[in-house]
Scaffold this active site. Structure first.
Site, PDB file in Angstrom:
ATOM      1  N   GLY A 196       0.855  -1.364   0.072  1.00  0.00           N
ATOM      2  CA  GLY A 196       0.037   0.037  -0.178  1.00  0.00           C
ATOM      3  C   GLY A 196       0.821   1.142  -0.094  1.00  0.00           C
ATOM      4  O   GLY A 196       2.116   1.199   0.244  1.00  0.00           O
ATOM      5  N   CYS A 197       0.304   2.203  -0.463  1.00  0.00           N
ATOM      6  CA  CYS A 197       1.144   3.590  -0.543  1.00  0.00           C
ATOM      7  C   CYS A 197       1.502   4.007   0.841  1.00  0.00           C
ATOM      8  O   CYS A 197       2.702   4.631   0.967  1.00  0.00           O
ATOM      9  CB  CYS A 197       0.089   4.608  -1.408  1.00  0.00           C
ATOM     10  SG  CYS A 197      -1.283   5.053  -0.725  1.00  0.00           S
ATOM     11  N   PHE A 198       0.461   4.490   1.809  1.00  0.00           N
ATOM     12  CA  PHE A 198       1.043   4.663   3.088  1.00  0.00           C
ATOM     13  C   PHE A 198       1.989   3.747   3.786  1.00  0.00           C
ATOM     14  O   PHE A 198       2.863   4.149   4.434  1.00  0.00           O
ATOM     15  CB  PHE A 198      -0.237   4.770   4.013  1.00  0.00           C
ATOM     16  CG  PHE A 198      -1.068   6.182   4.090  1.00  0.00           C
ATOM     17  CD1 PHE A 198      -0.396   7.332   4.211  1.00  0.00           C
ATOM     18  CD2 PHE A 198      -2.286   6.299   3.994  1.00  0.00           C
ATOM     19  CE1 PHE A 198      -1.009   8.650   4.144  1.00  0.00           C
ATOM     20  CE2 PHE A 198      -2.991   7.448   3.851  1.00  0.00           C
ATOM     21  CZ  PHE A 198      -2.311   8.693   4.114  1.00  0.00           C
ATOM     22  N   ALA A 199       1.677   2.433   3.556  1.00  0.00           N
ATOM     23  CA  ALA A 199       2.610   1.477   3.976  1.00  0.00           C
ATOM     24  C   ALA A 199       4.081   1.546   3.584  1.00  0.00           C
ATOM     25  O   ALA A 199       4.919   1.436   4.422  1.00  0.00           O
ATOM     26  CB  ALA A 199       1.960  -0.051   3.914  1.00  0.00           C
ATOM     27  N   THR A 200       4.007   1.876   2.239  1.00  0.00           N
ATOM     28  CA  THR A 200       5.437   1.966   1.704  1.00  0.00           C
ATOM     29  C   THR A 200       6.007   3.206   2.516  1.00  0.00           C
ATOM     30  O   THR A 200       7.429   2.817   2.637  1.00  0.00           O
ATOM     31  CB  THR A 200       5.386   2.440   0.181  1.00  0.00           C
ATOM     32  OG1 THR A 200       4.649   1.127  -0.380  1.00  0.00           O
ATOM     33  CG2 THR A 200       6.602   2.503  -0.532  1.00  0.00           C
TER      34      THR A 200
END
Length: 326
Positions: free
Chosen positions: A135-139
């Site tokens: 995921g984007c936030f996760a990255t």
């Protein structure tokens, strides 16, 4: 020999970014770009930034001979698609939803989905059949914390505030992506409960055994279109010099993650596959700021980086993208 690529869910933002980048990837042949809502229509009629770039049209189904298929479907829909449309065992899958990111969901239909964060799982990605793209936030958050986890230095709770552009909500219409609502406005959503927390916890636990800290995450909706800027802080006994050295050593071989000596900002990464990090210390608090483009390093660019690794290419192939600062 070219890699034959198929894309499912071709009308969304992530698919548009994939097409934009892959059209200029020297080792790729773009095949069927499937869209149930736009089959038969010109791709440039939906992704109008591609006018003059391609005369391809959306397909109703895959050709069946793809080397790799990117699934750009809404969360929950990738699993449903694969149940209805099993792909040949020889076809690699790179899924951009959250359907297969967690360890409990990684086995599906005889496939094992490897979590596709190259800075963490590069060797596993190179040997994988299928990839669950992060995921984007996760990255952004994981890249801010992985060096501390590897050093066993995540010993107290972590606090995160991160803001994302409107494209992070996808292309479907809703009140919170409406121009009149989003402009000159900031809000939070899913405080402390965001779906990316699960994958973040599993990745950190992969590096630091017996990890026993909470991640307190407040996501913000920003009044801009693309990019994520995250502020991550936690108490640490490291000096700022020790912490910066730790981060630079961890990312010394990373193709796209850079530890900056100067403070960072969002315009440095928008339209690129880069993650920029900056490390500071205030009293006992170690502060790591992290910036990515949510559609590129947070989605489509990272998916192409994973494809390059799957097929034995340099992971930077086709991803030499420069930020537009002005």
């Amino acid at each position: 020999m070219k890699i034959k690529v198929g894309i499912v869910g071709g009308a969304g933002y992530t698919a548009g970014e994939l097409i934009r980048i892959l059209l200029h990837h020297e080792f790729v042949e773009l095949g069927a770009i499937v869209s149930s809502s736009s089959a038969g229509n010109a791709i440039s009629s939906v992704h109008d930034d591609l006018v003059g770039e391609t005369d391809m049209v959306f397909a109703a189904e895959l050709a069946g001979d793809e080397d790799v298929v990117f699934l750009c479907l809404g969360h929950g829909n990738s699993r449903a698609f694969l149940e209805k449309t099993p792909l040949p065992e020889t076809t690699h899958i790179i899924d951009l939803s959250n359907d297969f990111r967690l360890e409990a969901d990684a086995e599906f239909g005889g496939r094992e989905f490897v979590y596709g964060l190259p800075e963490l799982n590069k060797s596993r990605i190179q040997q994988a059949q299928s990839i669950a793209n992060p995921g984007c936030f996760a990255t952004a958050i994981q890249l801010a914390l992985l060096p501390l986890a590897q050093a066993g230095k995540l010993t107290e709770d972590v606090h995160v505030s991160a803001i994302t552009g409107s494209t992070g909500a996808g292309q479907s219409l809703s009140e919170t992506v409406h121009f009149s609502w989003r402009t000159n406005n900031v809000s939070i959503y899913k405080p402390f409960t965001h779906q990316h927390l699960g994958e973040i916890g599993e990745s950190l636990g992969q590096l630091q055994s017996k990890l026993d800290v909470d991640i307190h995450f407040i996501p913000y909706r920003g009044n801009f279109t693309r990019g994520i800027f995250a502020s991550v802080y936690t108490p640490s006994d490291l000096s700022v010099e020790e912490a910066r050295e730790l981060y630079k050593k961890f990312y010394a071989e990373a193709s796209f993650t850079t530890v900056s000596d100067a403070e960072i900002h969002l315009k440095q990464v928008v339209n690129t596959n880069k993650c920029l990090l900056h490390v500071q210390k205030f009293g006992k608090q170690l502060l790591i700021t992290s910036a990515i483009d949510n559609l590129v390093k947070g989605a489509s660019g990272q998916a192409i980086q994973n494809m390059n690794l799957l097929f034995g290419l340099p992971e930077t192939t086709g991803l030499g993208l420069k930020a537009v600062s002005f």
